[in-house]
Design an enzyme around this catalytic site. Structure first.
Site, PDB file in Angstrom:
ATOM      1  N   GLN A  51       0.793  -1.214   0.000  1.00  0.00           N
ATOM      2  CA  GLN A  51       0.000   0.000   0.000  1.00  0.00           C
ATOM      3  C   GLN A  51       0.833   1.275   0.000  1.00  0.00           C
ATOM      4  O   GLN A  51       0.322   2.339  -0.354  1.00  0.00           O
ATOM      5  CB  GLN A  51      -0.948  -0.002   1.196  1.00  0.00           C
ATOM      6  CG  GLN A  51      -2.010  -1.093   1.098  1.00  0.00           C
ATOM      7  CD  GLN A  51      -2.926  -1.125   2.292  1.00  0.00           C
ATOM      8  OE1 GLN A  51      -2.675  -1.833   3.259  1.00  0.00           O
ATOM      9  NE2 GLN A  51      -4.015  -0.370   2.240  1.00  0.00           N
ATOM     10  N   HIS A 153       0.500  -9.549   4.786  1.00  0.00           N
ATOM     11  CA  HIS A 153      -0.583  -8.570   4.719  1.00  0.00           C
ATOM     12  C   HIS A 153      -1.110  -8.527   3.289  1.00  0.00           C
ATOM     13  O   HIS A 153      -0.894  -7.565   2.550  1.00  0.00           O
ATOM     14  CB  HIS A 153      -0.098  -7.187   5.174  1.00  0.00           C
ATOM     15  CG  HIS A 153      -1.208  -6.244   5.541  1.00  0.00           C
ATOM     16  ND1 HIS A 153      -1.218  -5.524   6.708  1.00  0.00           N
ATOM     17  CD2 HIS A 153      -2.351  -5.900   4.897  1.00  0.00           C
ATOM     18  CE1 HIS A 153      -2.309  -4.769   6.765  1.00  0.00           C
ATOM     19  NE2 HIS A 153      -3.008  -4.987   5.664  1.00  0.00           N
ATOM     20  N   GLU A 387      -5.447  -1.881  14.200  1.00  0.00           N
ATOM     21  CA  GLU A 387      -5.953  -0.917  13.218  1.00  0.00           C
ATOM     22  C   GLU A 387      -7.256  -0.324  13.723  1.00  0.00           C
ATOM     23  O   GLU A 387      -8.124  -1.044  14.217  1.00  0.00           O
ATOM     24  CB  GLU A 387      -6.218  -1.559  11.852  1.00  0.00           C
ATOM     25  CG  GLU A 387      -4.987  -1.942  11.068  1.00  0.00           C
ATOM     26  CD  GLU A 387      -5.328  -2.495   9.686  1.00  0.00           C
ATOM     27  OE1 GLU A 387      -6.435  -2.176   9.157  1.00  0.00           O
ATOM     28  OE2 GLU A 387      -4.508  -3.252   9.135  1.00  0.00           O
ATOM     29  N   TRP A 434      -4.950   3.602  11.787  1.00  0.00           N
ATOM     30  CA  TRP A 434      -4.830   3.355  10.353  1.00  0.00           C
ATOM     31  C   TRP A 434      -5.364   4.607   9.663  1.00  0.00           C
ATOM     32  O   TRP A 434      -6.526   4.933   9.770  1.00  0.00           O
ATOM     33  CB  TRP A 434      -5.633   2.123   9.921  1.00  0.00           C
ATOM     34  CG  TRP A 434      -5.418   1.843   8.464  1.00  0.00           C
ATOM     35  CD1 TRP A 434      -6.118   2.342   7.393  1.00  0.00           C
ATOM     36  CD2 TRP A 434      -4.375   1.036   7.913  1.00  0.00           C
ATOM     37  NE1 TRP A 434      -5.590   1.903   6.220  1.00  0.00           N
ATOM     38  CE2 TRP A 434      -4.524   1.088   6.504  1.00  0.00           C
ATOM     39  CE3 TRP A 434      -3.340   0.272   8.454  1.00  0.00           C
ATOM     40  CZ2 TRP A 434      -3.664   0.401   5.640  1.00  0.00           C
ATOM     41  CZ3 TRP A 434      -2.501  -0.401   7.602  1.00  0.00           C
ATOM     42  CH2 TRP A 434      -2.657  -0.343   6.218  1.00  0.00           C
ATOM     43  N   GLU A 441      -5.583   1.846  -1.166  1.00  0.00           N
ATOM     44  CA  GLU A 441      -6.513   1.055  -0.359  1.00  0.00           C
ATOM     45  C   GLU A 441      -7.133  -0.078  -1.184  1.00  0.00           C
ATOM     46  O   GLU A 441      -8.338  -0.129  -1.439  1.00  0.00           O
ATOM     47  CB  GLU A 441      -7.589   1.956   0.248  1.00  0.00           C
ATOM     48  CG  GLU A 441      -7.125   2.756   1.445  1.00  0.00           C
ATOM     49  CD  GLU A 441      -6.815   1.880   2.658  1.00  0.00           C
ATOM     50  OE1 GLU A 441      -7.289   0.733   2.700  1.00  0.00           O
ATOM     51  OE2 GLU A 441      -6.094   2.360   3.558  1.00  0.00           O
TER      52      GLU A 441
END
Length: 502
Positions: A51, A153, A387, A434, A441
């Site tokens: 990301q 992730h 998060e 977060w 995203e």
């Protein structure tokens, strides 16, 4: 991997958690201070490799599943990808200085498998990737910032996907609705080229849990004596409350717990799946051998909680369930959902303030309730909120002028309920916003923004939003963060039945 200096380690995946809760009112500005939390409580921010890093094929990195997925037409809402992202690969020292200036005491990052193991199992370790992450970790530690390193992730080398299938025991992945790689699903959950949404999640999660347990055993036996860290797994934990004030929906809310949070955490704490899943899945739910149960039991040192909102739950065993609003979930009448229909609306009224995502609603009380549930079910095992964040859509007034007052109120309100849970005895040890900066995203691209820093799309300069100023002052123990919060946000109070868990 042995050259990586990892202090805190956890394996992250995202299992959607359906829980029950009451909805709260937060019409008054919340006065929350750092001193409301125990000494040593960690405050940080979180990101993930794909990301923010960019540098798509630099220094030996290979293509990842997301590099390929983003090139499929229609996969990403705004047509973008993570080739450059926030260019963190080249700007990580600048970003670490930002963290230090904010006063963060922890930072959650992830390791790109494609950068460290570019050929998956077919080749060796890429030393350039090792050096990159070692440098990040070393520089964090030099500034008194505790690294939390996510091993997985959502991103892995594309050739690992090509090598074996989704349901193979050696290569477990988590299929959702076809919105993310490997894009496998079946109706009514989605329309994909292949996949079985009723069965494959059971196999994938089974393999994921065993993979985690093996990694935890390896870490504890071979590396913990060298790097005294802890290891865990993270769940995406929504709260749930009954749609109707009837016993069936109260049971549905409880059942949703078992089919989501307990699906992942029960095996890792107690060594087996929750009995509610056995009742409704029977032989379709894979079994663990006695040796595997022993391997799984107590294979986490803490519980990681990603929490973004609260939803309603309706029983689909004794009632008809038809998904007819933008926030409801398809397939509530199927075993894989626990025969639970979930939605953010009741009689046309939303459960909390809407955000830019259809199932993310602002319900601050949900933070206290999810923590309380974890405390009771898992005997108050240590917890970290890994998060929690408020999204703003690209182009909104708050986004354009970086005057994100709603985000400040969001964090104040959620932190206030988290502090209440801690006062009530919950062993919560840290909280991560977060996100540190606006980023890619996933299937939403760059139009969905959670960051407390904006990244200029042309220069890639980091621009602090009002929320960054608030967080910095909060961490210095100021009352309202030294910023103008006169634009108040009202989180509407709803009449919802409170659920007590035995």
């Amino acid at each position: 991997m042995e050259n990586i200096k990892i202090t805190w380690v956890f394996v992250s995946h995202c299992l959607i958690l359906l829980l029950s809760a009451a909805i709260s009112s937060a019409e008054e500005q919340v006065d929350i201070r750092r001193s409301d939390f125990p000494h040593g409580f960690l405050f940080g921010a979180a990101t993930s490799a794909y990301q923010i890093e960019g540098a798509v094929l630099e220094d030996g990195k290979s293509l990842s599943n997301w590099d390929v997925f983003c090139r499929i037409q229609g996969s990403i809402a705004d047509g973008t990808n993570g080739d450059i992202a926030e260019d963190h690969y080249h700007r990580y020292m600048e970003d670490i200085e930002i963290m230090h200036s904010l006063g963060l005491t922890a930072y959650r990052l992830s390791i790109s498998w494609s950068r460290v193991l570019p050929r998956g199992r077919l080749g060796g370790v890429n030393q350039a990737g090792i050096n990159f992450y070692n440098s990040i970790i070393d520089n964090l530690l030099l500034r008194g910032i505790q690294p939390f390193v996510t091993i997985f992730h959502n991103e892995y080398p594309q050739n690992l996907k090509n090598e074996s299938g989704l349901a193979q025991s050696r290569n477990a992945k988590w299929p959702m609705k076809g919105h993310i790689p490997p894009a496998r699903c079946s109706p009514p959950f989605g329309h994909c080229a292949g996949g079985n949404s009723d069965v494959e999640p059971l196999i994938a999660v089974h393999n994921l849990l065993l993979a985690h347990a093996k990694a935890a055993k390896l870490y504890r036996e071979q590396y913990k004596s060298k790097v005294n860290g802890v290891i865990s797994i993270t769940v995406c934990a929504f709260m749930y409350t009954p749609l109707r004030d009837v016993e069936d929906d109260r049971e549905a809310a409880n059942r949703a717990l078992a089919f989501n949070v307990a699906w992942a955490l029960d095996p890792l704490v107690f060594g087996d799946y929750p009995p509610e899943m056995r009742r409704y899945h029977g032989s379709e739910l894979p079994s663990f051998s006695p040796e595997e149960r022993e391997l799984l039991r107590d294979s986490i040192d803490f519980i990681g909680i990603n929490h973004y909102g609260t939803l309603y739950a309706k029983d689909c065993i004794h009632s008809s369930c038809i998904c007819n609003d933008s926030s409801c979930s398809q397939g509530g009448d199927r075993p894989i959902r626990g025969f639970v229909y979930t939605t953010g609306e009741r009689n046309g009224v939303t459960i909390g303030e809407r955000t830019g995502m259809s199932r993310f609603f602002v319900v601050p009380r949900g933070m206290e309730d999810i923590v309380q549930y974890m405390k009771e079910r898992y005997h108050n095992k240590p917890m970290f909120v890994t998060e929690n964040g408020k999204l703003l859509l690209s182009g909104s007034e708050d986004d354009i002028y970086q005057h994100d007052v709603k985000r400040i109120h969001y964090h104040q309100s959620y932190l206030a309920y988290l502090a209440q849970a801690v006062r009530n005895g919950a062993d919560v040890r840290g909280y991560f916003i977060w996100s540190l900066m606006d980023n890619f995203e996933w299937s939403s691209g760059f139009d969905t923004r959670f960051g407390i820093y904006r990244t200029d799309p042309q220069t890639l300069n980091r621009i602090p939003k009002l929320s960054a100023t608030w967080y910095k002052d909060f961490l210095s123990n100021s009352s309202h963060g030294g910023v103008d919060l006169s634009s108040r946000v009202s989180y509407e109070s709803k009449d919802v039945t409170m659920i007590q868990f035995e």
